[in-house]
Write a protein that holds these residues in place. Structure first.
Motif, PDB file in Angstrom:
ATOM      1  N   MET A   1     -10.295   5.782  -6.970  1.00  0.00           N
ATOM      2  CA  MET A   1      -9.121   5.196  -6.313  1.00  0.00           C
ATOM      3  C   MET A   1      -9.502   4.666  -4.933  1.00  0.00           C
ATOM      4  SD  MET A   1      -6.384   5.439  -8.196  1.00  0.00           S
ATOM      5  CE  MET A   1      -4.777   5.930  -7.572  1.00  0.00           C
ATOM      6  N   PRO A   2      -9.030   3.460  -4.594  1.00  0.00           N
ATOM      7  CA  PRO A   2      -9.358   2.945  -3.264  1.00  0.00           C
ATOM      8  C   PRO A   2      -8.717   3.781  -2.158  1.00  0.00           C
ATOM      9  CG  PRO A   2      -7.829   1.471  -4.397  1.00  0.00           C
ATOM     10  CD  PRO A   2      -8.228   2.528  -5.379  1.00  0.00           C
ATOM     11  N   ALA A   3      -9.459   3.921  -1.078  1.00  0.00           N
ATOM     12  CA  ALA A   3      -8.950   4.638   0.094  1.00  0.00           C
ATOM     13  C   ALA A   3      -9.618   4.037   1.326  1.00  0.00           C
ATOM     14  CB  ALA A   3      -9.293   6.122  -0.016  1.00  0.00           C
ATOM     15  N   THR A   4      -9.069   4.318   2.495  1.00  0.00           N
ATOM     16  CA  THR A   4      -9.751   3.886   3.714  1.00  0.00           C
ATOM     17  C   THR A   4     -10.687   5.006   4.147  1.00  0.00           C
ATOM     18  OG1 THR A   4      -7.829   4.616   4.966  1.00  0.00           O
ATOM     19  CG2 THR A   4      -7.985   2.277   4.543  1.00  0.00           C
ATOM     20  N   ARG A  42     -13.029  -3.389   8.245  1.00  0.00           N
ATOM     21  CA  ARG A  42     -12.186  -3.809   9.362  1.00  0.00           C
ATOM     22  C   ARG A  42     -13.060  -3.820  10.613  1.00  0.00           C
ATOM     23  NH1 ARG A  42      -6.340  -1.556  11.449  1.00  0.00           N
ATOM     24  NH2 ARG A  42      -5.914  -3.418  12.695  1.00  0.00           N
ATOM     25  N   ARG A  52      -9.138  -7.839   6.979  1.00  0.00           N
ATOM     26  CA  ARG A  52     -10.406  -7.195   6.669  1.00  0.00           C
ATOM     27  C   ARG A  52     -11.368  -8.232   6.073  1.00  0.00           C
ATOM     28  NH1 ARG A  52     -10.443  -1.430   5.990  1.00  0.00           N
ATOM     29  NH2 ARG A  52      -8.456  -0.566   6.724  1.00  0.00           N
ATOM     30  N   ASP A  91     -14.316   1.253   9.761  1.00  0.00           N
ATOM     31  CA  ASP A  91     -13.241   1.523   8.808  1.00  0.00           C
ATOM     32  C   ASP A  91     -13.485   0.675   7.547  1.00  0.00           C
ATOM     33  OD1 ASP A  91     -10.824   1.431   7.401  1.00  0.00           O
ATOM     34  OD2 ASP A  91      -9.579   1.180   9.189  1.00  0.00           O
ATOM     35  N   LEU A  93     -12.427   0.015   3.495  1.00  0.00           N
ATOM     36  CA  LEU A  93     -11.488   0.225   2.389  1.00  0.00           C
ATOM     37  C   LEU A  93     -12.222  -0.029   1.071  1.00  0.00           C
ATOM     38  CD1 LEU A  93      -8.535   0.387   1.169  1.00  0.00           C
ATOM     39  CD2 LEU A  93      -8.338  -2.039   1.697  1.00  0.00           C
ATOM     40  N   CYS A 226      -5.570  -8.713   0.886  1.00  0.00           N
ATOM     41  CA  CYS A 226      -5.509  -7.257   0.740  1.00  0.00           C
ATOM     42  C   CYS A 226      -6.662  -6.633  -0.040  1.00  0.00           C
ATOM     43  CB  CYS A 226      -4.184  -6.855   0.097  1.00  0.00           C
ATOM     44  SG  CYS A 226      -3.994  -7.346  -1.620  1.00  0.00           S
ATOM     45  N   LEU A 228      -6.257  -5.511  -2.958  1.00  0.00           N
ATOM     46  CA  LEU A 228      -5.614  -4.459  -3.757  1.00  0.00           C
ATOM     47  C   LEU A 228      -4.720  -5.001  -4.865  1.00  0.00           C
ATOM     48  CD1 LEU A 228      -4.522  -2.294  -0.704  1.00  0.00           C
ATOM     49  CD2 LEU A 228      -6.280  -1.644  -2.373  1.00  0.00           C
ATOM     50  N   GLY A 229      -4.630  -6.320  -4.985  1.00  0.00           N
ATOM     51  CA  GLY A 229      -3.759  -6.902  -6.009  1.00  0.00           C
ATOM     52  C   GLY A 229      -2.338  -7.116  -5.550  1.00  0.00           C
ATOM     53  N   ALA A 230      -2.106  -7.038  -4.242  1.00  0.00           N
ATOM     54  CA  ALA A 230      -0.740  -7.176  -3.748  1.00  0.00           C
ATOM     55  C   ALA A 230      -0.431  -8.572  -3.229  1.00  0.00           C
ATOM     56  CB  ALA A 230      -0.471  -6.150  -2.658  1.00  0.00           C
TER      57      ALA A 230
END
Lengths: 260, 304
Positions: A1-4, A42, A52, A91, A93, A226, A228-230
């Protein structure tokens, strides 16, 4: 799962006038990453640049807990990235997207990695996994000039055969990487092809793949927000109309899945 | 730690806190589940939804600008039926307050879409009459008082759900547009959508966006958005939802102080996917520091 992830710069080394290799301490990312996936870094906590920067993962060492990014200084973000010193926190992601589809365990045969310029970036991590699976792996690497042929020794060290070409003839054969592939296929069995590079190169590969019935996987780059697909910013046309999204449907696609 | 009341009312809808995610910046919420509990947000406003699927505009669709970004996505979405079968059931099971952003080409289309969305699990509707990236409809509805009055009034007849009307900042007098929406029955006003902008590649002298123009969002637009929220909050009695460049809890507080009952987090989701949750925590901390017991005491509390 993606996370920062809060990662730390171990080294940030200049390889050519505009290519750099960034080594990060990033344990959790290194454990999850798959070849062909990408991250979004970032470069500043301020708002300029705001977005980013998407970068593919060049190499990954879960045992050492490190992640390597290979990048070219092409804009403000990457120039800022090139100034980061060892010890700086970064940072990151990730991991994001779908990577290369690897051969099943026990599958044999060979693989051709096709790199155009900085498109070599995602291929070292892939080469490492292919070699682990005992796949006979070759890298065909084309660039504008000798200085742009970065990181070749890392491939040779793990047993990958490297053949180069340059547009200006300053190293290897004079010409482009598609001609190099075409020649290579005269004397070698067409195995799997894994490619990353500029759009004209990938487009030419699609043509050649059709002609020679090759199975190729293409790693694409796109402007995105993003990852993230958003935002739906990184659209790429698909046959039959409509779009796929590089961030979540890719960045790796089968050669027949996208219209470049 | 002292408890503070973060609840706010948007028409008949009670939100557990004033932080929503803006349409088109948070997908269907499910994409962000690894960054926090999406049911803990005040709510999510899903991607602009149309009656039929839309492929969206041709690339390039996004470009970064100074402290902001331009987009010309063009309302790419799988259509309302796909939303109802593929996303709504999961959002409902997760207990997410789901607000659906609706976009159409004609009043008739908006009305049919509204009817389709009378489903359990849809908490409210946000009428998008402000998308700058589609040729027909969208912003064309949101820039004339008569057109706003007509579409809001018609849609209102087809729903008992709270109706939020999302306004475009690309108008001469935002307060009159908001008043037209209120007079036609809007239960709340959200603003601002993106500001129309463009960018050029000087090497090729071509527009960078495939659609030539696009919508500007991000911190670059925050002062403009804040001014418009303040103007609208004074002009209408219905709740106002503020958005435009909110990156931090402090940004959100500025909007609330200027009269917003709730806020939406937009472009920030692209940069820091955990922003919405951080903003909720930051608002709660501020209330405690200020000795306030409810966020509602802060709404429109601008001092002169």
């Amino acid at each position: 799962m993606p996370a920062t992830h809060k990662t730390t710069v171990i080294s940030n080394e200049q390889l050519s006038p505009n290519s750099w290799r960034l080594l990060l301490a990033a344990q959790a990312l290194a454990e999850q990453a798959q070849p062909g996936q990408f991250v979004q870094v970032r470069v500043t906590a301020t708002y300029d640049p705001l977005l980013r920067t998407p970068l593919s993962m060049h190499d990954c060492d879960p045992a050492q807990g490190t992640l390597t990014l290979l990048y070219q200084t092409v804009g403000t973000s990457t120039r800022m990235l090139s100034r980061l010193q060892a010890g700086t926190e970064l940072d990151v992601l990730g991991p994001l997207g779908h990577g290369f589809v690897l051969p099943e365990q026990g599958e044999r045969g060979s693989a051709i990695l096709l790199a155009g310029g900085i498109g070599v970036a995602p291929l070292l991590f892939l080469a490492r996994e292919l070699v682990k699976k005992h796949i006979d792996t070759s890298l065909l690497f084309g660039a504008r000039s000798a200085a742009d042929l970065v990181g070749i020794a890392d491939f040779e060290q793990i047993g990958v055969t490297v053949t180069c070409c340059t547009n200006d003839g300053s190293q290897g054969i004079s010409g482009n990487v598609i001609d190099l592939l075409d020649n290579y296929l005269q004397s070698h069995v067409a195995g799997r092809v894994f490619a990353c590079g500029p759009i004209p190169m990938l487009k030419a590969l699609q043509g050649l793949a059709k002609q020679r019935d090759l199975a190729a996987q293409l790693s694409l780059e796109a402007y995105m927000a993003c990852g993230l697909g958003a935002c739906l910013g990184c659209a790429v046309a698909v046959p039959g109309g409509g779009f796929a999204h590089v961030c979540t449907d890719g960045p790796v696609f089968k050669e027949s899945e996208v219209e470049l | 730690m002292r408890q503070v009341d973060l609840g706010v009312d948007i028409g008949s809808l009670r939100l557990s806190n004033p932080v929503l995610t803006a349409s088109g910046t948070f997908g269907y919420g499910l994409e962000f589940r690894s960054f926090g509990d999406i049911s803990a947000l005040g709510g999510i406003v899903v991607k602009g939804t149309t009656l039929e699927p839309r492929a969206g505009n041709r690339p390039q669709r996004v470009v970064e600008t100074a402290a902001g970004m331009l987009n010309s996505i063009g309302l790419e979405n799988p259509g309302v039926d796909y939303f109802l079968t593929h996303y709504l059931p999961e959002l409902r099971d997760l207990g997410v307050t789901t607000i659906v952003n609706m976009a159409g080409n004609t009043v008739e289309e908006y009305c049919r879409l509204t009817e389709r969305l009378q489903q359990p699990g849809v908490a409210a509707l946000e009428l998008n009459i402000s998308c700058p990236n589609v040729k027909a409809g969208g912003m064309a509805f949101g820039t004339s008082e008569t057109a706003v009055y007509e579409v809001v009034g018609q849609v209102k007849r087809h729903t008992s759900l709270p109706l939020i009307v999302k306004l475009s900042p690309n108008v001469t007098d935002i307060a009159s547009i908001a008043q037209a929406a209120e007079a036609a029955g809007a239960d709340a006003i959200s603003l601002v959508n993106t500001l129309l902008g463009m960018a050029v590649d000087t090497r090729t002298r071509r527009p960078i966006l495939g659609n030539v123009v696009g919508g500007l969002s991000g911190p670059a637009i925050k002062p403009v958005a804040l001014r418009m929220v303040w103007q609208v909050a004074q002009a209408v009695r219905v709740p106002v939802i503020g958005l435009g460049g909110i990156m931090t809890a402090n940004d959100a507080l500025e909007f609330i102080i200027c009269g917003a009952s709730a806020v939406q987090i937009g472009a920030a989701n692209f940069i820091e996917p955990g922003t919405a949750w951080q903003v909720i925590d930051g608002i709660a901390s501020y209330l405690r520091e200020q000795g306030l017991s409810s966020v509602r005491e802060l709404v429109g509390s601008l001092q002169f």
